[in-house]
Design an enzyme around this catalytic site. Structure first.
Site, mmCIF file in Angstrom:
data_model
loop_
_atom_site.group_PDB
_atom_site.id
_atom_site.type_symbol
_atom_site.label_atom_id
_atom_site.label_comp_id
_atom_site.label_asym_id
_atom_site.label_seq_id
_atom_site.Cartn_x
_atom_site.Cartn_y
_atom_site.Cartn_z
ATOM 1 N N GLU A 39 0.878 -1.237 0.142
ATOM 2 C CA GLU A 39 0.208 0.057 -0.085
ATOM 3 C C GLU A 39 0.833 1.279 0.006
ATOM 4 O O GLU A 39 1.637 1.385 0.949
ATOM 5 C CB GLU A 39 -0.951 0.069 1.186
ATOM 6 C CG GLU A 39 -1.812 1.165 1.435
ATOM 7 C CD GLU A 39 -2.684 1.689 0.329
ATOM 8 O OE1 GLU A 39 -2.466 2.772 -0.140
ATOM 9 O OE2 GLU A 39 -3.347 0.602 -0.110
ATOM 10 N N LYS A 40 0.609 2.073 -0.754
ATOM 11 C CA LYS A 40 1.549 3.421 -1.151
ATOM 12 C C LYS A 40 1.129 4.552 -0.121
ATOM 13 O O LYS A 40 2.011 5.406 0.346
ATOM 14 C CB LYS A 40 1.467 4.013 -2.595
ATOM 15 C CG LYS A 40 0.315 4.464 -2.913
ATOM 16 C CD LYS A 40 0.528 4.859 -4.392
ATOM 17 C CE LYS A 40 -0.789 5.752 -4.945
ATOM 18 N NZ LYS A 40 -0.584 6.071 -6.475
ATOM 19 N N LYS A 56 -19.333 9.886 5.575
ATOM 20 C CA LYS A 56 -20.717 9.352 6.625
ATOM 21 C C LYS A 56 -20.699 10.053 7.779
ATOM 22 O O LYS A 56 -21.682 10.235 8.329
ATOM 23 C CB LYS A 56 -20.880 7.904 6.501
ATOM 24 C CG LYS A 56 -21.001 6.994 5.125
ATOM 25 C CD LYS A 56 -21.753 7.949 4.011
ATOM 26 C CE LYS A 56 -21.579 7.322 2.718
ATOM 27 N NZ LYS A 56 -20.691 7.775 1.991
ATOM 28 N N GLU A 208 -24.686 21.202 -11.982
ATOM 29 C CA GLU A 208 -24.889 19.943 -12.720
ATOM 30 C C GLU A 208 -25.020 20.113 -14.120
ATOM 31 O O GLU A 208 -25.955 20.754 -14.493
ATOM 32 C CB GLU A 208 -25.791 19.041 -12.109
ATOM 33 C CG GLU A 208 -26.501 17.737 -12.859
ATOM 34 C CD GLU A 208 -25.165 16.842 -13.097
ATOM 35 O OE1 GLU A 208 -24.894 16.454 -14.318
ATOM 36 O OE2 GLU A 208 -24.319 16.556 -12.003
ATOM 37 N N ARG A 276 -14.607 9.680 -11.200
ATOM 38 C CA ARG A 276 -13.385 8.920 -10.974
ATOM 39 C C ARG A 276 -12.862 8.458 -12.158
ATOM 40 O O ARG A 276 -13.534 7.794 -12.881
ATOM 41 C CB ARG A 276 -13.471 8.038 -9.632
ATOM 42 C CG ARG A 276 -14.210 8.712 -8.382
ATOM 43 C CD ARG A 276 -14.226 7.682 -7.340
ATOM 44 N NE ARG A 276 -12.868 7.350 -6.786
ATOM 45 C CZ ARG A 276 -12.247 7.948 -6.043
ATOM 46 N NH1 ARG A 276 -12.822 9.548 -5.360
ATOM 47 N NH2 ARG A 276 -10.961 7.890 -5.464
ATOM 48 N N HIS A 449 -42.785 -5.232 14.824
ATOM 49 C CA HIS A 449 -43.355 -4.142 15.105
ATOM 50 C C HIS A 449 -43.027 -3.244 16.169
ATOM 51 O O HIS A 449 -43.099 -3.828 17.091
ATOM 52 C CB HIS A 449 -44.964 -4.487 15.008
ATOM 53 C CG HIS A 449 -45.703 -3.215 15.047
ATOM 54 N ND1 HIS A 449 -46.053 -2.603 13.851
ATOM 55 C CD2 HIS A 449 -46.392 -2.886 16.119
ATOM 56 C CE1 HIS A 449 -46.909 -1.398 14.308
ATOM 57 N NE2 HIS A 449 -47.319 -1.639 15.491
#
Length: 470
Positions: A39-40, A56, A208, A276, A449
């Site tokens: 992993e760099k 999130k 957009e 991306r 419920h």
């Protein structure tokens, strides 16, 4: 692995420690392989460090803060709360991101996966050179390799990333909340972060180029999101093409074309989120013997195997949506295939897609239109959250659940949701579709419920002509 000399011999090497790579490495180790992962940047990749998870967390902070700024119908008087944004960012980084990435590192070590920090480049189809941030680096000769290279934000020529022009990573890590924020791109990432910062107090303008934001989702699903955006005082401009910007004492002047006229807005920060691109251009891929398609993706078979039988590719660098959960699934398939499981295949029926806007939007499988285009006769049922007891008790009644079934068999083939906890509810329907379940299977399952999940049962009953709460 033999350590020492100029070349290390490894069984399986994984390049990239994001949700696809680290899952592939752990599963390969569980299946008896000796695994090295390279992993760099940071273990956990884009998703855990600067993507899915921190976004999130920031979205959650925004929603909680927004609740303190608005009146509510149930008599709770909170008053005008203050937000310590530095503390919120520290919580995001230390209590969420760091815990998860540290946990992933621990899981890799627990499964005896060797973690190497550095940047990998192919030397030949069976060898990579790994260069650490400091040092000369070493060669690794491998029997099998899994490429989990991920992707990066697309940069617009007229808007180069820097202090003023941000990608999603930069926007997630701001030190202060901008008063005026402009976001170029109204896809799910752009709209998620636009609504997060609008909830935190920014005035957000979204530009957009298409005729509506969240264009990958059905227009009816997006209506409640647009209503919430309006309540947050967001400005959404569609059919607008950003062209250039100028920096002056009063801010960043962003120019865009709208109806063949040049318009202008002023912002403190500009964020660009227009998609991306796969990270297949920085690993000397030509020395591997692999060819890329016109999008820079690597063609693979149903076991994630490339044209070189010992090289596997997963995640954002292969065909399909650039989703973390898809990459993890494909990582498990590749690891099993390397271990000799000839029966394993990338044969899922559906992949759920979620936008963590407010309200949340989630889809899986086919819409009615898509099914009809394939010659499938369908039945469709819609159940609104406004008729659900749990949603009413939460004061979260906007939105609906829509289920699509095959008419002749009532087999579920699709679902579209917008409303509270749509990201959680979509899992039940995904499971049902994958297992060829029918609307009757859902109705015969007792749902607790009160719960939001009862909306799925109610919609299924409507499909069968047995609706009770409609």
């Amino acid at each position: 692995m033999v350590v020492g000399g100029f070349t290390n011999e490894v069984d399986t090497i994984v390049i990239g420690a994001g949700p696809g790579g680290y899952v592939a490495a752990i599963r390969a180790a569980q299946l008896g392989q000796k695994v090295v992962i390279v992993e760099k940047d940071q273990v956990g990749g884009v998703c855990l460090n600067v993507g899915c998870i921190p976004s999130k967390a920031l979205i959650h902070v925004g929603r909680e803060y927004a609740k303190t700024q608005a009146e509510n119908p149930f008599g709770l008087k909170i008053g005008q709360a203050e937000l310590d944004f530095a503390k919120a960012q520290a919580w995001k980084d230390n209590n969420v991101v760091k815990k998860l990435t540290t946990g992933v590192s621990s899981l890799l070590k627990k499964n005896k996966v060797q973690i190497i920090s550095g940047e990998a480049h192919f030397v030949s189809p069976n060898k990579v050179h790994v260069t650490p941030k400091d040092g000369l680096g070493e060669d690794y000769h491998f029997k099998n390799i899994i490429l989990a290279l991920g992707s990066r934000p697309i940069e617009l020529k007229a808007f180069p990333f820097g202090e003023d022009i941000l990608d999603s990573t930069g926007l997630l890590n701001l030190k202060e909340i901008p008063k005026e924020l402009a976001i170029i791109g109204g896809g799910y990432v752009g709209m998620e972060l636009a609504m997060a910062y609008a909830s935190l107090g920014s005035h957000v303008t979204v530009l957009e180029g298409l005729d509506r934001v969240l264009n990958n989702f059905d227009a009816n699903l997006v209506k409640p999101v647009l209503a919430e955006a309006e309540s947050l005082n967001m400005t959404i401009i569609t059919k607008a093409m950003a062209s250039r910007y100028e920096k002056s004492d009063d801010g960043l002047h962003l120019f865009y074309k709208l109806n063949d006229k040049e318009e202008e807005l002023v912002a403190d920060k500009i964020a660009v989120m227009v998609g991306r691109k796969p990270n297949t251009d920085g690993i000397s891929i030509e020395l591997s013997g692999l060819d890329l398609d016109e999008r820079g993706l690597i063609p693979v078979d149903e076991q994630m195997r490339t044209s070189q039988s010992h090289i596997y590719a997963i995640g954002d660098i292969v065909k399909g949506p650039a989703l973390a959960h898809k990459a993890s699934y494909e990582g498990k398939v590749a690891a099993a295939a390397i271990s000799g499981d000839k029966g394993v295949a990338n044969d899922y029926l559906v992949i759920p897609t979620v936008a963590f806007t407010h309200p949340e939007v989630a889809t899986v499988g086919m819409t009615q239109k898509e099914a009809q285009e394939q010659g499938i006769e369908t039945k469709v049922a819609t159940f609104r959250f406004a008729s659900n007891g749990r949603a009413l008790s939460m004061d979260e009644t906007d939105g609906f659940v829509r289920l699509v079934s095959e008419k002749s068999s009532s087999r579920l083939i699709g679902a579209q949701l917008v409303g509270p906890e749509a990201s959680e509810l979509i899992g039940e329907i995904t499971l049902a579709i994958e297992n060829l379940m029918t609307a009757e299977d859902i109705t015969l399952t007792i749902h607790n419920h009160p719960s939001l999940a009862e909306t799925l049962m109610d919609a299924s009953e409507i499909l069968l002509g047995q609706g009770i709460h409609q």
